[in-house]
Design an enzyme around this catalytic site. Structure first.
Site, PDB file in Angstrom:
ATOM      1  N   CYS A  40       0.963  -1.207   0.005  1.00 49.60           N
ATOM      2  CA  CYS A  40       0.190  -0.064  -0.044  1.00 49.60           C
ATOM      3  C   CYS A  40       0.917   1.190  -0.075  1.00 49.60           C
ATOM      4  CB  CYS A  40      -0.908  -0.005   1.348  1.00 49.60           C
ATOM      5  SG  CYS A  40      -2.065   1.234   1.221  1.00 49.60           S
ATOM      6  N   ASP A  49       0.507   3.972   1.897  1.00 48.56           N
ATOM      7  CA  ASP A  49       0.495   4.576   3.335  1.00 48.56           C
ATOM      8  C   ASP A  49       1.838   4.798   3.611  1.00 48.56           C
ATOM      9  OD1 ASP A  49      -1.588   4.314   5.822  1.00 48.56           O
ATOM     10  OD2 ASP A  49       0.630   4.401   6.288  1.00 48.56           O
ATOM     11  N   ARG A  60       3.125   4.878   6.546  1.00 48.88           N
ATOM     12  CA  ARG A  60       3.891   4.253   7.873  1.00 48.88           C
ATOM     13  C   ARG A  60       4.313   2.861   7.086  1.00 48.88           C
ATOM     14  NH1 ARG A  60      -1.514   4.557  10.895  1.00 48.88           N
ATOM     15  NH2 ARG A  60      -2.434   3.793   8.405  1.00 48.88           N
ATOM     16  N   HIS A 116      -1.912  -3.825   5.327  1.00 51.91           N
ATOM     17  CA  HIS A 116      -1.562  -3.316   6.686  1.00 51.91           C
ATOM     18  C   HIS A 116      -2.864  -2.839   7.592  1.00 51.91           C
ATOM     19  CE1 HIS A 116      -2.297   0.882   5.935  1.00 51.91           C
ATOM     20  NE2 HIS A 116      -2.066   0.596   4.629  1.00 51.91           N
ATOM     21  N   CYS A 128      -5.675   0.496   7.341  1.00 54.18           N
ATOM     22  CA  CYS A 128      -5.564   0.923   6.007  1.00 54.18           C
ATOM     23  C   CYS A 128      -6.929   1.621   5.493  1.00 54.18           C
ATOM     24  CB  CYS A 128      -5.461  -0.251   4.963  1.00 54.18           C
ATOM     25  SG  CYS A 128      -5.298   0.096   3.356  1.00 54.18           S
TER      26      CYS A 128
HETATM   27 ZN   LIG Z   1      -3.233   1.370   2.967  1.00 61.80          ZN
END
Ligand SMILES: [Zn+2]
Length: 280
Positions: free
Chosen positions: A91, A93, A95, A147, A150
């Site tokens: 993803c 993201d 993090r 994750h 999400c």
């Molecule tokens: Zn995500």
């Protein structure tokens, strides 16, 4: 994971922020607005503390100096080409930075990231990444990493129209539909979210296995070595806990019913199925 954190802390500790000559900023485009350079006040109002990317350019120079000091042949070696061990599909993201959280070395991953770590046959981008990774780079492993927390998975589990991104999130809604019976039995909404994250990773792993080039290579390697590659792995990262886990999936059980649909290379001499007993 504590080892990873120790490693990250130690790498941060050794970065000398001021002692290395910084490359010229000649490659940095000036911030402009209608052809005029932004005023200092306008720059200061921009989100973030580094509008000219000065820290980033300096940081990269520091990193390169450290790498040269540790390994004088490093850039000479990576300048000759890449040789990653893994195709990583994850993803976007911020993090979930794969090289850092897996404590891997620079260049170990061939990385494709998109919103929700999806693998869809109509996405030329992810399909190109898979083709290049398995055929040209011959990576032995493919990782799909989702994750918890999400935003894409949360969005796809809501009764609302997200506009143009809805066309993308619908792929996750389809995962929820496939596993609706299981998901509706989970009373807690956060537990339901976490389970959908896992099921989404599982379905994307299966989507990779539906791909002709992946099936072809797995069949070929199985014939030659008795061992099917590329191997496919489903992982989930928990940003709040700093924990990465491997999904425990009965792949054969998940695919058995649909072998006749997705099996592109039926070969009774090998395995009676392009969906071998184990993905990894
Ligand atoms: Zn995500």
């Amino acid at each position: 994971m504590s080892f990873v954190l120790r490693s990250i802390r130690s790498s941060v500790r050794v970065v000398p922020r001021v002692s290395v000559q910084v490359p010229s900023r000649a490659y940095s485009l000036p911030l402009v607005n209608n052809g005029k350079a932004l005023s200092p006040e306008a720059k200061a109002s921009l989100k973030g503390s580094d509008p000219d990317l000065k820290d980033i350019i300096e940081g990269s120079g520091n990193w390169a100096a450290i790498m040269r000091e540790r390994d004088p042949d490093f850039f000479n070696r990576i300048g000759k080409g890449q040789s990653p061990n893994y195709l990583y599909i994850g993803c976007c993201d911020a993090r979930v930075d794969p090289t850092v959280l897996m404590n891997l070395n620079y260049g170990d991953l061939f990385i494709h990231r998109n919103v929700g770590n999806l693998v869809t046959g109509s996405d030329l981008n992810v399909m190109s990444a898979i083709e290049f990774a398995v055929n040209r780079l011959q990576v032995p492993h493919i990782i799909v990493c989702g994750h918890y927390d999400c935003g894409a998975v949360r969005g796809a589990h809501k009764q609302m129209d997200h506009g143009i991104i809805e066309n993308w999130l619908r792929n996750i809604r389809d995962v929820a539909r496939l596993h609706n019976t299981e998901l509706t039995k989970i009373p807690d909404s956060e537990d339901r979210h976490r389970r959908l994250v896992e099921l989404n990773v599982q379905e994307q792993c299966l989507n990779i296995l539906k791909t002709g080039s992946v099936q072809r290579l797995r069949m070929k390697s199985f014939k030659e070595t008795g061992f099917a590659t590329p191997r496919i792995h489903g992982l989930v990262f928990d940003p709040a806990a700093g924990e990465l886990k491997k999904l425990d999936v009965d792949w054969k059980g998940e695919t058995k019913e649909f072998d006749a649909i997705y099996n592109l290379y039926p070969d009774p001499d090998v395995n009676k199925s392009a969906f071998p007993k184990n993905l990894n």
